[in-house]
Design an enzyme around this catalytic site. Structure first.
Site, PDB file in Angstrom:
ATOM      1  N   GLY A  39       0.818  -1.206   0.000  1.00  0.00           N
ATOM      2  CA  GLY A  39       0.000   0.000   0.000  1.00  0.00           C
ATOM      3  C   GLY A  39       0.851   1.256   0.000  1.00  0.00           C
ATOM      4  O   GLY A  39       1.967   1.292  -0.539  1.00  0.00           O
ATOM      5  N   SER A  40       0.347   2.277   0.636  1.00  0.00           N
ATOM      6  CA  SER A  40       0.989   3.594   0.554  1.00  0.00           C
ATOM      7  C   SER A  40       2.320   3.678   1.284  1.00  0.00           C
ATOM      8  O   SER A  40       3.058   4.658   1.096  1.00  0.00           O
ATOM      9  CB  SER A  40       0.038   4.666   1.089  1.00  0.00           C
ATOM     10  OG  SER A  40      -1.073   4.801   0.229  1.00  0.00           O
ATOM     11  N   THR A  41       2.674   2.672   2.108  1.00  0.00           N
ATOM     12  CA  THR A  41       4.015   2.699   2.705  1.00  0.00           C
ATOM     13  C   THR A  41       5.085   2.624   1.628  1.00  0.00           C
ATOM     14  O   THR A  41       6.202   3.098   1.804  1.00  0.00           O
ATOM     15  CB  THR A  41       4.211   1.550   3.707  1.00  0.00           C
ATOM     16  OG1 THR A  41       4.029   0.294   3.040  1.00  0.00           O
ATOM     17  CG2 THR A  41       3.238   1.657   4.864  1.00  0.00           C
TER      18      THR A  41
ATOM     19  N   LYS B 271       5.171   4.254  -1.017  1.00  0.00           N
ATOM     20  CA  LYS B 271       5.423   5.577  -1.593  1.00  0.00           C
ATOM     21  C   LYS B 271       6.746   6.162  -1.103  1.00  0.00           C
ATOM     22  O   LYS B 271       7.312   7.058  -1.740  1.00  0.00           O
ATOM     23  CB  LYS B 271       4.263   6.520  -1.271  1.00  0.00           C
ATOM     24  CG  LYS B 271       2.984   6.145  -2.017  1.00  0.00           C
ATOM     25  CD  LYS B 271       1.769   6.910  -1.527  1.00  0.00           C
ATOM     26  CE  LYS B 271       0.496   6.435  -2.244  1.00  0.00           C
ATOM     27  NZ  LYS B 271      -0.731   7.024  -1.692  1.00  0.00           N
TER      28      LYS B 271
END
Length: 485
Positions: free
Chosen positions: A216-218, A220
């Protein structure tokens, strides 16, 4: 000697020679192979004829040995707080062999390793009983307890590292199991193991090392590192070229953001603060699959990691443009273990230098003399010191006044990144909650953490990295910092 007798003598000589060759072949060439066979019960009897050495955390053993009743195996293994430590130690069973540290360090723990030859020889002359050596781990008991308590009854995992050395400080997987319940070789032990294997929640799966999740957004954080390292952006507060809406390449679908957040042309700092899918998806597309994969691999993706226990390889795949854009925000075929994402946070915290993760600090003889001490080793350099410090500023903004405020610790600088990863076909399953973070003190960064929570009981709208995972990471970081005071 007449001819018939000479032939008989030669034939007997050949038989004797063949017997000698065969005997030496079995004793020297195939000795290790035969000793290791499951059918060789004498080896297993000898293995459990004396107390096993211990696995040590904070100077205290988390394992032990007790006498077995009604068996020709004299001793069996027991654990203190077995479910909490099983993801670190693995199991050692009279019937089912061993796993993880119990398996990899079996020679030291049983006393059979060549490094303990002098101790075995001395015991023979002194009449002392044979003993196993000890394995001293890098684990921090307070951090392990905080992680185990924080996850509670939920499925999930925590991995924590010392960014400056690579030492593993916590490794938790829940639900877990007690290795003591099948450490023997009775029917009861066999039934206990079968129940664990049939459990739909897979308590014997080490989720910290052997389960890969969409990060997920980790992820990024990795995409931001790739943007900085490749010079796509250099100023973390300057506007990016990020229109809104932004359409996935070769697609009729826009890449949406969660909620009404300011993502149009947002800077890297603001994009990470609010977790802008459109910005990081476009960055991944602008860089292309090859550069994204190269940066991910510098952090450890696409490689098995040995701690010495093997961790499954996380995956950043070779893929087409739309899938690469989605992989840049931690979705599509992007997969990571909790250990891998702890490595990402650790590299940023350590000014771009990623250290090799390890959990065995020392091997000891039965008399507690050291026969091995680990020396820290660099794994890679995913980003420069300058870019790592820029990324630290971004992650610290996330915690100060972004999506990660639940990780704040009074008097400590904390950087982090939340993530809520889609799960199932067309996001049909409840998402995974992620949080990666690090803490900094005056002496540097003592801890980096990754937390993933699979909370099937929570309401879908209540599942978020900041809400479920960040408080656990905070507790682990605080436990490490408090233990050093």
């Amino acid at each position: 000697m007449n001819k018939p007798l000479r032939r008989i003598a030669i034939f007997c000589g050949v038989l004797i020679l063949a017997l000698l060759v065969r005997t030496n072949y079995l004793q020297y060439v195939r000795a290790d192979e035969l000793n290791g066979r499951d059918e060789n019960r004498r080896v297993r009897i000898e293995r459990y004829a004396h107390e096993r050495g211990n696995i040590i955390v904070d100077g205290k053993s988390v394992t032990g040995s007790v006498e077995t009743k009604g068996s020709d195996f004299k001793y069996k293994r027991v654990w203190k707080d077995g479910p909490m430590w099983a993801p670190v130690t693995g199991f050692a069973s009279q019937a089912f062999d061993a796993t993880q540290l119990e398996k990899l360090e079996d020679g030291i723990l049983t006393g059979n390793d060549d490094q303990l030859f002098f101790n075995r020889t001395l015991s023979m002359f002194t009449g002392g009983k044979k003993q196993g050596g000890n394995i001293v781990t890098t684990l921090n008991g307070a951090a392990q307890k905080a992680a185990f308590k924080g996850l509670g009854g939920r499925k999930g995992a925590v991995a924590a590292l010392d960014p400056q050395t690579g030492a593993i400080l916590a490794l938790v997987s829940t639900p877990s199991y007690d290795p003591s319940v099948f450490a023997g070789n009775s029917d009861k032990d066999s039934e206990a193991r079968q129940q664990l294997l049939k459990d739909k929640d897979k308590p014997m799966l080490n989720r910290a090392l052997r389960e890969t999740y969409p990060p997920g957004s980790t992820f990024k954080v990795v995409t931001a590192a790739a943007a900085l390292e490749n010079g796509l952006y250099t100023d973390i507060d300057a506007k990016t070229d990020s229109p809104l809406p932004w359409r996935l390449p070769l697609s009729t679908q826009d890449l949406d953001n969660e909620g009404n957040i300011p993502c149009k042309d947002a800077s890297l700092r603001e994009s990470l603060r609010w977790s802008c899918n459109s910005v990081f998806g476009k960055i991944s597309d602008d860089l292309g699959n090859e550069k994204m994969m190269d940066e991910a691999e510098k952090f450890g993706f696409n490689k098995e990691i040995f701690t010495p226990v093997r961790a499954d390889a996380s995956a950043y795949p070779k893929d087409n443009r739309p899938q690469n854009a989605m992989a840049g925000i931690g979705q599509a075929s992007n997969r990571a273990t909790p250990l891998q994402m702890a490595m990402v946070a650790a590299a940023v915290a350590n000014d771009g230098k990623l250290m090799q993760p390890y959990m065995v600090a020392e091997r000891q003889t039965p008399s507690l003399d050291s026969i091995y001490t680990h020396e820290k080793e660099q794994f890679s350099q995913p980003l420069s010191g300058e870019n790592a410090q820029k990324l630290q500023q971004m992650m610290e903004t996330v915690v100060k006044n972004g999506t990660g405020t639940n990780a704040l610790i009074d008097g400590v600088t904390v950087g982090g990144k939340t993530g809520t990863a889609q799960h199932g076909l067309n996001n049909s399953e409840k998402p995974y909650a992620w949080f990666i973070s690090y803490a900094k003190t005056d002496s540097g960064s003592p801890v980096a953490v990754a937390v993933v929570v699979e909370d099937g009981q929570a309401n879908r709208d209540d599942i978020s990295g900041g809400g479920l995972a960040a408080p656990i990471a905070r507790a682990v970081m605080k436990a490490v910092i408090d233990s050093k005071k």
